[in-house]
Scaffold this motif. Structure first.
Motif, PDB file in Angstrom:
ATOM      1  N   PRO A  88       0.820  -1.216   0.000  1.00 23.61           N
ATOM      2  CA  PRO A  88       0.000   0.000   0.000  1.00 23.61           C
ATOM      3  C   PRO A  88       0.854   1.266   0.000  1.00 23.61           C
ATOM      4  N   GLN A  89       0.518   2.163  -0.880  1.00 25.87           N
ATOM      5  CA  GLN A  89       1.296   3.392  -1.074  1.00 25.87           C
ATOM      6  C   GLN A  89       0.335   4.568  -1.148  1.00 25.87           C
ATOM      7  N   LEU A  90       0.712   5.675  -0.546  1.00 25.39           N
ATOM      8  CA  LEU A  90      -0.132   6.864  -0.542  1.00 25.39           C
ATOM      9  C   LEU A  90       0.720   8.084  -0.829  1.00 25.39           C
TER      10      LEU A  90
ATOM     11  N   ARG B 234       8.242   2.934   4.555  1.00 28.09           N
ATOM     12  CA  ARG B 234       9.171   4.032   4.313  1.00 28.09           C
ATOM     13  C   ARG B 234       8.390   5.314   4.030  1.00 28.09           C
ATOM     14  N   LEU B 235       9.066   6.440   4.230  1.00 25.73           N
ATOM     15  CA  LEU B 235       8.498   7.763   4.019  1.00 25.73           C
ATOM     16  C   LEU B 235       9.396   8.528   3.071  1.00 25.73           C
ATOM     17  N   LEU B 236       8.781   9.222   2.128  1.00 26.95           N
ATOM     18  CA  LEU B 236       9.542  10.044   1.184  1.00 26.95           C
ATOM     19  C   LEU B 236       8.902  11.418   1.112  1.00 26.95           C
ATOM     20  N   ILE B 237       9.663  12.444   1.438  1.00 28.65           N
ATOM     21  CA  ILE B 237       9.202  13.830   1.362  1.00 28.65           C
ATOM     22  C   ILE B 237      10.110  14.545   0.371  1.00 28.65           C
ATOM     23  N   ARG B 238       9.519  15.191  -0.612  1.00 33.21           N
ATOM     24  CA  ARG B 238      10.344  15.923  -1.572  1.00 33.21           C
ATOM     25  C   ARG B 238       9.568  17.076  -2.178  1.00 33.21           C
ATOM     26  N   LYS B 239      10.305  18.044  -2.656  1.00 31.75           N
ATOM     27  CA  LYS B 239       9.731  19.158  -3.390  1.00 31.75           C
ATOM     28  C   LYS B 239       9.745  18.805  -4.867  1.00 31.75           C
ATOM     29  N   SER B 240       8.631  19.006  -5.542  1.00 33.73           N
ATOM     30  CA  SER B 240       8.561  18.720  -6.970  1.00 33.73           C
ATOM     31  C   SER B 240       9.566  19.575  -7.729  1.00 33.73           C
ATOM     32  N   GLY B 241      10.159  18.987  -8.767  1.00 35.81           N
ATOM     33  CA  GLY B 241      11.089  19.742  -9.600  1.00 35.81           C
ATOM     34  C   GLY B 241      10.406  20.471 -10.733  1.00 35.81           C
ATOM     35  N   THR B 242       9.093  20.264 -10.920  1.00 42.07           N
ATOM     36  CA  THR B 242       8.401  20.882 -12.049  1.00 42.07           C
ATOM     37  C   THR B 242       7.227  21.758 -11.639  1.00 42.07           C
TER      38      THR B 242
ATOM     39  N   ALA C 188       4.224   7.712   1.339  1.00 45.73           N
ATOM     40  CA  ALA C 188       4.586   6.670   2.303  1.00 45.73           C
ATOM     41  C   ALA C 188       4.116   5.316   1.800  1.00 45.73           C
ATOM     42  N   GLU C 189       4.766   4.271   2.307  1.00 42.05           N
ATOM     43  CA  GLU C 189       4.376   2.885   2.037  1.00 42.05           C
ATOM     44  C   GLU C 189       4.391   2.106   3.345  1.00 42.05           C
ATOM     45  N   HIS C 190       3.373   1.274   3.530  1.00 48.03           N
ATOM     46  CA  HIS C 190       3.304   0.445   4.739  1.00 48.03           C
ATOM     47  C   HIS C 190       2.232  -0.615   4.528  1.00 48.03           C
ATOM     48  N   GLU C 191       2.439  -1.766   5.107  1.00 55.10           N
ATOM     49  CA  GLU C 191       1.470  -2.849   4.958  1.00 55.10           C
ATOM     50  C   GLU C 191       0.119  -2.488   5.568  1.00 55.10           C
ATOM     51  N   ASP C 192       0.120  -1.651   6.591  1.00 57.95           N
ATOM     52  CA  ASP C 192      -1.119  -1.208   7.235  1.00 57.95           C
ATOM     53  C   ASP C 192      -1.554   0.110   6.599  1.00 57.95           C
ATOM     54  N   ALA C 193      -2.502   0.051   5.675  1.00 57.19           N
ATOM     55  CA  ALA C 193      -2.885   1.219   4.883  1.00 57.19           C
ATOM     56  C   ALA C 193      -3.493   2.331   5.742  1.00 57.19           C
TER      57      ALA C 193
ATOM     58  N   VAL D  94       0.839   9.951   6.991  1.00 60.20           N
ATOM     59  CA  VAL D  94       0.940  10.917   5.893  1.00 60.20           C
ATOM     60  C   VAL D  94       0.167  12.189   6.228  1.00 60.20           C
ATOM     61  N   ASP D  95      -1.048  12.023   6.756  1.00 57.58           N
ATOM     62  CA  ASP D  95      -1.873  13.191   7.077  1.00 57.58           C
ATOM     63  C   ASP D  95      -1.220  14.076   8.126  1.00 57.58           C
ATOM     64  N   SER D  96      -0.468  13.475   9.050  1.00 54.87           N
ATOM     65  CA  SER D  96       0.199  14.273  10.078  1.00 54.87           C
ATOM     66  C   SER D  96       1.264  15.176   9.466  1.00 54.87           C
ATOM     67  N   VAL D  97       1.971  14.651   8.468  1.00 55.87           N
ATOM     68  CA  VAL D  97       2.988  15.461   7.787  1.00 55.87           C
ATOM     69  C   VAL D  97       2.344  16.505   6.903  1.00 55.87           C
ATOM     70  N   VAL D  98       1.301  16.107   6.190  1.00 52.34           N
ATOM     71  CA  VAL D  98       0.580  17.048   5.320  1.00 52.34           C
ATOM     72  C   VAL D  98       0.032  18.212   6.128  1.00 52.34           C
ATOM     73  N   ALA D  99      -0.533  17.921   7.275  1.00 52.64           N
ATOM     74  CA  ALA D  99      -1.099  18.984   8.131  1.00 52.64           C
ATOM     75  C   ALA D  99      -0.019  19.961   8.560  1.00 52.64           C
ATOM     76  N   ALA D 100       1.166  19.456   8.867  1.00 55.39           N
ATOM     77  CA  ALA D 100       2.262  20.332   9.275  1.00 55.39           C
ATOM     78  C   ALA D 100       2.714  21.217   8.119  1.00 55.39           C
TER      79      ALA D 100
END
Length: 447
Positions: A371-373, A407-415, A423-428, A435-441
């Protein structure tokens, strides 16, 4: 001056810095001066474009800048990005230029550069060109001003090259294919290539008007094509993006596949035939963990790079690998091309359908995805959300929460002005909370 080059050339909204005709002229002059300093006597550049209305404006501005420094310009008109890479090398040009914002909306545009070997320019070369843009360059003497010439058969040369990668004596007779060209650069070449190989082609997105490229169609909007596949009882759907350097595939049931499943298919197939150089596939940090597990289970490796097909290609060249790409549909096969080629990849998939006598649904289901979001947060120019203390704290906590099981990946788009949180984790459900906690920040930081 702010940095011009992103992950794939210069890109932005047409008539807003940096994508203005004045800047395109300066860029053309700078890149012309850079490539004229190599000491060769012949100076030639090929320019292609997609179907955006602003392409006319940038084509003329770049031509003026390039010819002012003594470069002879060969204008290809609307052709896919991989055609520019191909023709730069085959026409012995010093430089190739593609005017396109790829999968972006019509109001955007961009400028991509290819070196004489047909590969995109490195970061270091782009930095030197950017310095020339900032400092300005002296024009060539009047007697050395370059010429411009239209090349009418560029797209036909490209079609023949793409077809040459298809297995000899194999045909697509009886295969019904929905082909979405995104009202973009491949609206002529892609239907022609498939028809010439015998496919029953149901074309979509082949009526560009300058403003409808990628609009509700193509690889970023495959839903309409999926509906067409089901409605027409087609065997497969092929969705290209605006400059046709990426592809998204749709099975006979209307289910949308992605680049990871296609790369898994090709890596396994090539490994069986002892064609996969280095025993590895090169993909970006965005590719699913399921792909990595699939490869590891077959004794193969996944080499990860930063996001952007140019970084994939750089790693492939460094390591001597011949297969790579992105989850988004850039597929790079350096045995045949110097950059991602959506049409070529689509043909390779069709060839595998014919060879294996298996439906698209089977071939696009090589592994079970973890599962990936992915969520995006838009920010305004000048904001630095990834330097905010609260954002950094949220990221640190999220990484700790996911450690061991994902795993978690945070990046700024280049375009685009976006922060991408993936993020990816077996528990969706747990993954979504993280993910929502980071997005909110991030959202709080950019208010």
């Amino acid at each position: 001056m702010s940095k011009l080059f992103g992950t794939d050339g210069v890109r932005g909204t047409a008539n807003i810095h940096p994508m203005t005709p004045e800047m395109a002229l300066r860029i053309g002059a700078a890149v012309g001066r850079y490539f004229r300093n190599d000491g060769s006597s012949v100076h030639r550049v090929v320019i292609g474009k997609d179907t955006r209305l602003s392409g006319y404006m940038f084509e003329n501005a770049l031509t003026a800048g390039l010819t002012s420094t003594g470069m002879n310009v060969l204008l290809l008109g609307p052709v896919p990005t991989p055609a520019v890479g191909l023709l730069t090398r085959s026409m012995r040009a010093d430089l190739g230029v593609m005017i396109s914002a790829s999968h972006n909306p019509a109001h955007d545009n961009g400028i991509k550069f290819f070196g004489p070997d047909g590969f995109k320019l490195s970061d270091s070369v782009e930095a030197e060109i950017e310095a020339l843009v900032a400092s300005g360059v002296d024009p060539a003497p009047a007697a050395e001003i370059g010429r411009a010439k239209r090349i009418d058969d560029g797209r036909y040369r490209y079609v023949e090259r793409v077809k040459s990668t298809f297995p000899r004596r194999m045909r697509l007779d009886g295969l019904k294919v929905v082909l979405d060209c995104a009202n973009g650069a491949a609206h002529r070449v892609a239907p022609d290539a498939l028809w010439e190989l015998g496919a029953d082609v149901i074309p979509m997105g082949i009526a560009p008007n300058g403003n409808n490229i990628n609009e509700g169609c193509g690889s970023t909007h495959p839903q309409s094509a999926a509906e067409m596949v089901v409605a027409h009882g087609a065997d497969v759907g092929i969705c290209l993006d605006g400059d046709a350097d990426r592809v998204i595939l749709i099975d006979e049931n209307g289910k949308v596949g992605d680049g990871d499943q296609f790369m898994a298919l090709m890596a396994a197939r090539w490994a069986e035939e002892d064609r996969l150089k280095g025993g590895a596939l090169v993909a970006t940090v965005m590719s699913n963990l399921g792909l990595e597990n699939f490869l590891n289970g077959r004794g193969l490796r996944l080499e990860r790079t930063n996001v952007g097909d140019r970084y994939v290609v750089e790693r492939m060249r460094q390591g001597g690998f011949n297969l790579g790409g992105e989850q988004s549909g850039h597929i790079v096969m350096t045995d045949h091309a110097t950059t991602g080629d959506g049409l070529m990849a689509g043909l390779q998939f069709l060839a595998e359908m014919v060879r294996a006598q298996k439906p698209a649904s089977t071939l696009l289901n090589q592994f079970e995805k973890v599962p990936q979001l992915l969520k995006n947060v838009r920010f305004d120019a000048g904001q630095l959300p990834l330097e905010d203390a609260q954002v950094l704290a949220a990221i640190k906590q999220a990484e700790a929460d996911l450690s061991g099981g994902g795993r978690l990946l945070i990046r700024k788009s280049g375009t685009e002005p976006l922060v991408r949180v993936m993020a990816e984790h077996e528990d969706a459900s747990f993954m979504e909370q993280v993910v929502d906690s980071v997005v909110a920040a991030v959202e709080q930081a950019v208010k």
